[in-house]
Design a protein around this motif. Sequence first.
Motif, PDB file in Angstrom:
ATOM      1  N   SER A   1     -12.991  67.683  57.289  1.00  0.00           N
ATOM      2  CA  SER A   1     -12.929  66.314  57.814  1.00  0.00           C
ATOM      3  C   SER A   1     -11.828  65.517  57.127  1.00  0.00           C
ATOM      4  O   SER A   1     -11.338  65.885  56.065  1.00  0.00           O
ATOM      5  N   SER A   2     -11.469  64.392  57.747  1.00  0.00           N
ATOM      6  CA  SER A   2     -10.418  63.535  57.170  1.00  0.00           C
ATOM      7  C   SER A   2     -10.879  62.937  55.840  1.00  0.00           C
ATOM      8  O   SER A   2     -10.085  62.725  54.916  1.00  0.00           O
TER       9      SER A   2
ATOM     10  N   ASP B   1     -11.851  73.266  59.753  1.00  0.00           N
ATOM     11  CA  ASP B   1     -12.983  72.388  60.044  1.00  0.00           C
ATOM     12  C   ASP B   1     -13.192  71.309  58.983  1.00  0.00           C
ATOM     13  O   ASP B   1     -14.268  70.718  58.892  1.00  0.00           O
TER      14      ASP B   1
END
Length: 272
Positions: free
Chosen positions: A103-104, A101
Amino acid sequence: MVEELLFQEDYQIVDLILIAIALLVAMAIAIILFFYFSRKRIIKSELEKANLKIANQKEIIQTTIITQEEERKRIAQDLHDAISSKLNIVSLNANMLSLKDISSEETNKIANSILKVTGNVLESSRKIAHDLLPPTLDKFGLEAALEELCEEVADTNSFEVSCDLVYEAHFLNKDKELHVFRIVQELFNNSIKYSEATNLTLKTEMEGKQLLLHYFDNGKGFDVLTAKKAKGLGMSGIENRVAILNATHTIISSPNNGISVTLALNPSKDEN
């Protein structure tokens, strides 16, 4: 009457001969005893010198072992502080990248952190390797390594460093060049840590078949005899390396008068 006189003269001659023989025997015994006791004194003196030399060698070996152990502890501490702890951070960050989960934006942040830490680790490992065996010394020899050392000290902007180097390439073999480098390194370290000096000077020159090395600082100085009795690792390390090099040296210092060190080295037979 005449015969009695002749007998008396004969007895006197015999007595004189016996006395002369006794004197010669006494002189011979005296000479033998003289040489015997002289030889005994010489042997005793030689034994005392040999025992003193053995004791000195034992002390050198003992101090060398202590110095090596201290160096190992320092390297181990450097490896722990500069590499192991940072690699733990890299490991933690790498584990975070495996989370589903994430994020980039967080991925980029962690990746940049890993790059930064690994860069620091590479720089730290380079510095540790440099301290163990300076690449400049191995590739380009003693003169270049000492010049680099002077520049590194000068770059701290804490000292005025004067460096005047003259050295005949391959005058010493690589092992001896390393010992000379370590001596100079220790002299600089002592000045930096303890002397409160502002000016440091290193000079080498070729005089006949000798290499002369001179080192000076204008620091607070110290009592040389007291320092030798204290047997600090720095002073002992220098003394031991001088002994290994079969060199001669003088250390002149007194409170408030800085330090002056001169080292004279001859090439060994295999280097001629």
